[in-house]
Design a protein around this motif. Sequence first.
Motif, PDB file in Angstrom:
ATOM      1  N   ASP A  72     -12.407 -45.686 -17.094  1.00  0.00           N
ATOM      2  CA  ASP A  72     -13.130 -44.426 -17.274  1.00  0.00           C
ATOM      3  C   ASP A  72     -12.554 -43.344 -16.363  1.00  0.00           C
ATOM      4  O   ASP A  72     -12.463 -42.170 -16.753  1.00  0.00           O
ATOM      5  CB  ASP A  72     -14.618 -44.618 -16.974  1.00  0.00           C
ATOM      6  N   GLU A  73     -12.166 -43.721 -15.154  1.00  0.00           N
ATOM      7  CA  GLU A  73     -11.579 -42.737 -14.240  1.00  0.00           C
ATOM      8  C   GLU A  73     -10.229 -42.226 -14.767  1.00  0.00           C
ATOM      9  O   GLU A  73      -9.913 -41.042 -14.626  1.00  0.00           O
ATOM     10  CB  GLU A  73     -11.445 -43.331 -12.836  1.00  0.00           C
ATOM     11  N   ILE A  74      -9.457 -43.104 -15.381  1.00  0.00           N
ATOM     12  CA  ILE A  74      -8.190 -42.669 -15.981  1.00  0.00           C
ATOM     13  C   ILE A  74      -8.465 -41.726 -17.161  1.00  0.00           C
ATOM     14  O   ILE A  74      -7.807 -40.689 -17.317  1.00  0.00           O
ATOM     15  CB  ILE A  74      -7.350 -43.892 -16.436  1.00  0.00           C
TER      16      ILE A  74
ATOM     17  N   ALA B 105     -14.843 -48.321 -12.060  1.00  0.00           N
ATOM     18  CA  ALA B 105     -14.582 -48.280 -13.502  1.00  0.00           C
ATOM     19  C   ALA B 105     -13.294 -47.495 -13.742  1.00  0.00           C
ATOM     20  O   ALA B 105     -13.297 -46.350 -14.189  1.00  0.00           O
ATOM     21  CB  ALA B 105     -15.766 -47.651 -14.228  1.00  0.00           C
TER      22      ALA B 105
ATOM     23  N   SER C 220     -11.030 -39.798 -17.505  1.00  0.00           N
ATOM     24  CA  SER C 220     -11.475 -38.522 -16.921  1.00  0.00           C
ATOM     25  C   SER C 220     -10.295 -37.734 -16.369  1.00  0.00           C
ATOM     26  O   SER C 220     -10.203 -36.509 -16.552  1.00  0.00           O
ATOM     27  CB  SER C 220     -12.489 -38.765 -15.806  1.00  0.00           C
TER      28      SER C 220
ATOM     29  N   ILE D 145     -23.748 -45.050 -25.830  1.00  0.00           N
ATOM     30  CA  ILE D 145     -24.854 -44.102 -25.853  1.00  0.00           C
ATOM     31  C   ILE D 145     -24.288 -42.722 -25.579  1.00  0.00           C
ATOM     32  O   ILE D 145     -23.693 -42.470 -24.521  1.00  0.00           O
ATOM     33  CB  ILE D 145     -25.938 -44.508 -24.843  1.00  0.00           C
TER      34      ILE D 145
ATOM     35  N   VAL E 203     -14.571 -40.852 -21.020  1.00  0.00           N
ATOM     36  CA  VAL E 203     -14.653 -42.284 -20.732  1.00  0.00           C
ATOM     37  C   VAL E 203     -13.781 -43.037 -21.733  1.00  0.00           C
ATOM     38  O   VAL E 203     -13.326 -42.475 -22.725  1.00  0.00           O
ATOM     39  CB  VAL E 203     -16.113 -42.805 -20.827  1.00  0.00           C
ATOM     40  N   ALA E 204     -13.549 -44.317 -21.433  1.00  0.00           N
ATOM     41  CA  ALA E 204     -12.743 -45.163 -22.316  1.00  0.00           C
ATOM     42  C   ALA E 204     -13.644 -45.766 -23.380  1.00  0.00           C
ATOM     43  O   ALA E 204     -14.597 -46.475 -23.051  1.00  0.00           O
ATOM     44  CB  ALA E 204     -12.070 -46.266 -21.500  1.00  0.00           C
ATOM     45  N   ILE E 205     -13.361 -45.497 -24.658  1.00  0.00           N
ATOM     46  CA  ILE E 205     -14.132 -46.148 -25.725  1.00  0.00           C
ATOM     47  C   ILE E 205     -13.332 -47.293 -26.361  1.00  0.00           C
ATOM     48  O   ILE E 205     -13.888 -48.111 -27.073  1.00  0.00           O
ATOM     49  CB  ILE E 205     -14.617 -45.151 -26.794  1.00  0.00           C
TER      50      ILE E 205
ATOM     51  N   LEU F 207     -17.243 -53.023 -21.057  1.00  0.00           N
ATOM     52  CA  LEU F 207     -17.712 -52.098 -20.015  1.00  0.00           C
ATOM     53  C   LEU F 207     -19.196 -51.774 -20.157  1.00  0.00           C
ATOM     54  O   LEU F 207     -19.787 -51.174 -19.258  1.00  0.00           O
ATOM     55  CB  LEU F 207     -16.956 -50.767 -20.130  1.00  0.00           C
ATOM     56  N   LEU F 208     -19.770 -52.125 -21.305  1.00  0.00           N
ATOM     57  CA  LEU F 208     -21.177 -51.753 -21.532  1.00  0.00           C
ATOM     58  C   LEU F 208     -22.084 -52.635 -20.681  1.00  0.00           C
ATOM     59  O   LEU F 208     -21.927 -53.852 -20.634  1.00  0.00           O
ATOM     60  CB  LEU F 208     -21.524 -51.886 -23.019  1.00  0.00           C
TER      61      LEU F 208
ATOM     62  N   THR G 208     -17.968 -36.113 -19.044  1.00  0.00           N
ATOM     63  CA  THR G 208     -16.722 -36.630 -18.482  1.00  0.00           C
ATOM     64  C   THR G 208     -16.121 -37.540 -19.547  1.00  0.00           C
ATOM     65  O   THR G 208     -16.845 -38.117 -20.346  1.00  0.00           O
ATOM     66  CB  THR G 208     -16.940 -37.443 -17.190  1.00  0.00           C
TER      67      THR G 208
END
Lengths: 252, 252
Positions: A205-207, A202, A209, A110, A172-174, A242-243, A170
């Motif tokens: 996602d932090e990596i 998470a 960012s 999203i 995130v990992a997709i 992760l979703l 921010t």
Amino acid sequence: MVPQVQIIGITGIPEVTEGDDLAALILSAAQAQGTTLEAGDVLVVTQKVVSKAEGAVVDLKDVTPSPLALEFAREHNKDPRHVEVVLRESRRIVRMERGVLIAESKHGFICANAGVDASNIPGEERVSLLPRDPDGSARRLREVIMARLGFPVAVIISDSFGRPWRLGSTDVAIGIAGISPLKDYRGVTDPYGYLLRTSTAAVADEIASAAELVTGKVDLVPVSIARGFPYLPDEEATAKGLLREASLDMFR
Amino acid sequence: MVPQVQIIGITGIPEVTEGDDLAALILSAAQAQGTTLEAGDVLVVTQKVVSKAEGAVVDLKDVTPSPLALEFAREHNKDPRHVEVVLRESRRIVRMERGVLIAESKHGFICANAGVDASNIPGEERVSLLPRDPDGSARRLREVIMARLGFPVAVIISDSFGRPWRLGSTDVAIGIAGISPLKDYRGVTDPYGYLLRTSTAAVADEIASAAELVTGKVDLVPVSIARGFPYLPDEEATAKGLLREASLDMFR
């Protein structure tokens, strides 16, 4: 020992075009700047170079907008062909007002405009899409890179997403390969003897960012290395995993 | 030059209790491990040590739960006094089901349990609250640290928040001092001549997330330094300013 994580940008990656061997471009650029990859490094690759290498770029000259796209574009002074590409990339429209289109992409992400973006692409009237299968892109990139290096690294494909409640985006990992995206503390006892029940970080996602601090949006540094984070290797993990399932999402 | 950001954990900070001089504890611990602060460093301090130093800790023995707290706790097998503290810290309940309480804290942060947390606190039956005024906490901490160091640094107070759509928590900035929390690309032209219209990166949150990779949740590393990020100094900026106004929040 002092715990430490480094984010090292890879400069000098040339303009990426469809069919390019992205792994080769990244490894030569790293070498040229004197950065040697190490086992346990996480390679963070921003979405746009992956999309370019995969040809996930659309020329707006080839797009015929639907009546819905025409109407929304007219109301909000947008390019109807751009709006049309966003609609085609969406499987659900979350919000469509004030000129903002928040959509659920075909992958389930999203984000604004279903990830369709006109920035950082050479030539006029072209927009990039998200890679068709970002986890697959990460996996393939990782396989090629590991075959050349001979030791394990992880790969994250990142993109900048807005979020509710807080301003700004921010990263995130997709797409991910070789790394568990979550660090699960459930069942772990803290130093005071308290049993953690819900805590899950998470980390992918932090990596992503952390990497954005180095790659930025206009600096031609589309790839970076995160070094020193003791990630949990996971050959099966995906960013799709992760979703949050909508029915269990108490934050919506 | 290779663009690079480092996150350096500060180990050896002793148990923090009410009234402690947190700045002094951080600076001696950094010195003891051989880490010298530099101008332009961003000190990332996790919420819990700030709350402990400020006495923002509640002993559940002193709490009388309301009927609402009793009912919710009974249904979901929780401590009604803990639920009561969450209700007292909230100015709005966002979701209250399946044993999950998502609330808007008095500061305006939307997070699980309004930031009330039982982990990493010595002694049984005690929970920590978010600092009353995290931006003020950051400002005071920065003033003391800069007075001792004699050069400019920035301070971020971080906490782990869940989010919609994606699993796991990421660390965000709940208090800041001396740093602009957003990097605004609006009006900037990318290397291909495209004018960015909407891009704003939430860099304070990205720094908080990067720091979490080093501080973790159980490792007794409550403070870290982010070094190398060319942040925009801003004496007036607040983390409260990061909150999206509800009426303009297309992501909700």
